[in-house]
Write a protein that holds these residues in place. Structure first.
Motif, PDB file in Angstrom:
ATOM      1  N   GLY A   1      -1.604  -3.567 -22.262  1.00  0.00           N
ATOM      2  CA  GLY A   1      -2.176  -2.354 -21.713  1.00  0.00           C
ATOM      3  C   GLY A   1      -3.310  -2.164 -22.760  1.00  0.00           C
ATOM      4  N   PHE A   2      -3.836  -2.910 -23.582  1.00  0.00           N
ATOM      5  CA  PHE A   2      -4.990  -2.546 -24.448  1.00  0.00           C
ATOM      6  C   PHE A   2      -6.419  -2.698 -23.878  1.00  0.00           C
ATOM      7  CE2 PHE A   2      -2.222  -4.241 -28.067  1.00  0.00           C
ATOM      8  CZ  PHE A   2      -1.499  -3.151 -28.023  1.00  0.00           C
TER       9      PHE A   2
ATOM     10  N   ARG B   1       9.980   0.156 -34.792  1.00  0.00           N
ATOM     11  CA  ARG B   1       9.923   0.399 -33.525  1.00  0.00           C
ATOM     12  C   ARG B   1       9.650  -0.873 -32.732  1.00  0.00           C
ATOM     13  NH1 ARG B   1       5.728   5.678 -34.054  1.00  0.00           N
ATOM     14  NH2 ARG B   1       7.070   6.992 -35.327  1.00  0.00           N
ATOM     15  N   LEU B   2       9.514  -2.039 -32.956  1.00  0.00           N
ATOM     16  CA  LEU B   2       9.271  -3.168 -32.255  1.00  0.00           C
ATOM     17  C   LEU B   2      10.377  -3.113 -31.431  1.00  0.00           C
ATOM     18  CD1 LEU B   2       8.217  -5.876 -35.013  1.00  0.00           C
ATOM     19  CD2 LEU B   2       7.015  -4.807 -33.092  1.00  0.00           C
ATOM     20  N   ASP B   3      10.288  -3.523 -30.262  1.00  0.00           N
ATOM     21  CA  ASP B   3      11.224  -3.547 -29.053  1.00  0.00           C
ATOM     22  C   ASP B   3      11.130  -4.666 -28.152  1.00  0.00           C
ATOM     23  OD1 ASP B   3      12.804  -3.036 -27.074  1.00  0.00           O
ATOM     24  OD2 ASP B   3      12.348  -0.889 -26.921  1.00  0.00           O
ATOM     25  N   LEU B   4      11.869  -5.276 -27.942  1.00  0.00           N
ATOM     26  CA  LEU B   4      11.719  -6.515 -26.990  1.00  0.00           C
ATOM     27  C   LEU B   4      11.201  -5.721 -25.513  1.00  0.00           C
ATOM     28  CD1 LEU B   4      14.696  -8.820 -27.996  1.00  0.00           C
ATOM     29  CD2 LEU B   4      12.118  -9.283 -28.505  1.00  0.00           C
TER      30      LEU B   4
ATOM     31  N   SER C   1       1.140  -6.490 -32.614  1.00  0.00           N
ATOM     32  CA  SER C   1       0.171  -5.709 -31.817  1.00  0.00           C
ATOM     33  C   SER C   1       0.925  -4.540 -30.882  1.00  0.00           C
ATOM     34  CB  SER C   1      -0.746  -6.261 -30.968  1.00  0.00           C
ATOM     35  OG  SER C   1      -1.358  -7.225 -31.873  1.00  0.00           O
ATOM     36  N   SER C   2       2.217  -4.890 -30.394  1.00  0.00           N
ATOM     37  CA  SER C   2       2.683  -3.894 -29.867  1.00  0.00           C
ATOM     38  C   SER C   2       3.248  -2.803 -30.414  1.00  0.00           C
ATOM     39  CB  SER C   2       4.098  -4.656 -29.178  1.00  0.00           C
ATOM     40  OG  SER C   2       5.168  -5.002 -30.159  1.00  0.00           O
TER      41      SER C   2
END
Length: 553
Positions: A336-337, A477-480, A309-310
């Motif tokens: 932050g959704f 684009r997934l970023d820890l 979801s991020s």
């Protein structure tokens, strides 16, 4: 032959028919609530309940017709009511031994073991009193129909009055009595009321009164004495339990001795269970909540869905189908959704606040059926997340061609659907349910992907994350750094960021396209449903019972 010669007896016999109809429905409702925390509420459970009910009433009608030829049918009718009343009063006491005994069939009779166990449980708990109650109807008709030419009219009146009693019992029992008072005491009150009503009509059989009152009083006292406490603070303790038309909800804490001694703080595994299946689970530390990352979920799939979801930006509008204990919504809040959460059971909102540290400020909660909400909301979303199940059964009406078309209408450009589904990833028939969901999504025009913990053992039921979008999601684009701390520190999530999904490369040629007018998902997923129930039965239900927790209120 004993006949009813006084006109004032006719209303009394019709009153008995009214009570009998209500008790028949009451036995079905209460009996179902007794064994669904043990065996669940899957389709085959309700098939067992309905099938046993029809078989028992059929047998009762036949037996009653034969007994109506007895020289003293009034006495036989009285004894039938007393026998059924006594069995009903005993139901809470015999339920657990019956369920434990029939559960031995699950492993011993192959794949039909669970079905056979459910049918046998339903027969012992409900079938026997229903046979006795069914036998009363022909006898009431016999006592009322002194002339053959009015027997049809009398029969219609008796069945109509009995049905009215059943209708009232269904509504009052399902919507008020069970949610307000549970199962145990309403069942015993129902049995006692049935016995006393029969005594009021057939008062001339008072010699039986003392013996029957002693038997019932003894049974009620024994049930009351055997009702255990809420467990132990250093074992398994019960924090909440309620029965409802939508199922039993229970919150338990299991003390973690070794972890508690190491951290010098009491640590528990807190679990929300629906009909005996865990829906939400957190590590709970009452003395220092900050010690273990603010009591976040122990379920890996929650964090995997949160990670996927991020990809949506902060401020994204997300529709969450299924609230449970609120741990998924908590992940979205930390991302932050803006969240709309839908759950058909309004109790979950209160429980998520009281027991699972859910902050509702960024979540708008709606009590509704998910499919109905999708049809009527009139709003679009950046993401729609499916995280809902009625215990071990996920609502098949959502996973259909028509359902996915309706969901598609709510998605904004570049929006995505995320589904968590319990199933198998092995090739062959066991993976047919998840392959059918993938194929159905593809038929609507979605690009589909799936993800799961790659360390999963083959042949094991797993949580599968399904991703659907009209465009290829930017998984790169997934970023820890985008994730909240509880996720980014998990090794499996770190590995997932590097290899987030597998393409939907299952062989979909043999998969089904699921449609509304042929809701086959439950049947296709029967092996998974039964495996999940059996695992939970062995892991949670029997352990909780050994710790002194009650199966039902």
């Amino acid at each position: 032959m004993t006949t009813i010669s006084h006109k004032n007896m006719a209303p009394l016999l019709l009153m008995l028919a009214f009570v009998e109809g209500g008790v028949v429905i009451g036995v079905q409702l209460m009996g179902a609530k007794m064994f669904t925390p043990f065996y669940g509420s899957a389709l085959f459970i309700w098939t067992s309940i309905i099938g046993v009910t029809l078989m028992a009433l059929t047998a009762g009608y036949f037996i009653g017709g034969r007994l109506s030829q007895h020289p003293d049918p009034g006495k036989i009718l009285f004894l039938l009511f007393q026998g059924s009343a006594l069995w009903i009063v005993l139901m809470p006491m015999i339920a657990l031994p019956v369920l434990n005994g029939t559960s031995l069939l699950i492993d011993g009779v192959g794949s039909i073991g669970m079905h056979l166990a459910a049918v046998l449980s339903a027969f012992v708990l409900q079938g026997i009193p229903l046979i006795l109650l069914g036998a009363t109807t022909p006898m009431i008709i016999k006592l009322l129909a002194s002339k053959i030419d009015v027997s049809g009219k009398i029969s219609g009146k008796v069945y109509a009055v009995s049905t009215v009693g059943g209708i009232l019992a269904a509504f009052t029992g399902g919507f008020y009595i069970i949610p307000a008072f549970g199962v145990t005491w309403p069942v015993m009150v129902m049995g006692a009321a049935l016995a006393l009503t029969a005594y009021g009509v057939f008062f001339r059989y008072h010699p039986y009164l003392a013996a029957n009152i002693l038997l019932m009083a003894g049974a009620i006292a024994l049930v009351g004495a055997n009702r255990s406490s809420a467990g132990s603070e250093n074992g398994t303790s019960l924090r909440y339990q309620s029965e409802g038309i939508l199922g039993q909800l229970k919150v338990t804490d299991v003390y973690q001795k070794e972890v508690s001694e190491y951290l010098k703080h009491k640590v528990y595994i807190r679990t929300l269970l629906l009909n005996g299946i865990n829906q939400t689970q957190i590590i709970y530390t009452p003395t220092n909540p900050m010690l273990l990352k603010k009591n976040t979920s122990t379920f890996g799939y929650i964090h995997r869905i949160g990670t996927l979801s991020s990809l949506m930006p902060a401020g994204a509008d997300v529709l969450l189908l299924g609230l449970g204990g609120g741990t998924m919504a908590k992940e979205f809040t930390q991302l932050g959704f803006s969240i709309d959460a839908v759950d058909i059971d309004e109790r979950t909102y209160d429980l998520s606040n009281r027991y699972f540290n859910f902050d509702p400020q960024s979540t708008r909660f709606y009590v509704d059926d998910a499919r109905h909400f999708i049809r009527t909301v009139g709003k679009t979303y950046d993401g729609i997340v499916f995280d809902l199940a009625a215990a071990e059964v996920q609502p098949s009406n959502l996973f259909t061609l028509q359902g996915f078309r309706e969901v598609k209408q709510l998605l904004r450009e570049n929006g995505m659907i995320l589904i968590t589904f319990q199933g198998y990833i092995d090739p062959g028939e066991t993976s047919l349910p998840v392959r059918s969901i993938l194929k159905t999504l593809q038929s609507v025009g979605f690009q589909v992907y799936y993800s799961f913990n790659e360390k999963t053992t083959p042949g094991r039921l797993v949580d599968i994350q399904i991703i659907a979008s009209m465009d290829h999601p930017p998984f790169h684009r997934l970023d820890l750094n985008r994730l909240n701390t509880c996720c980014s520190e998990r090794k499996d999530i770190q590995e997932m960021v590097l290899n987030p999904v597998q393409d939907a490369n299952f062989n979909l040629s043999t998969a089904h396209i699921l449609v509304d007018d042929k809701p086959s998902l439950d049947m296709l997923n029967a092996q998974g449903i039964i495996a999940w129930r059996k695992y939970m039965l062995d892991t949670y239900t029997k352990t909780d019972l050994e710790q002194g927790l009650e199966l039902f209120e």
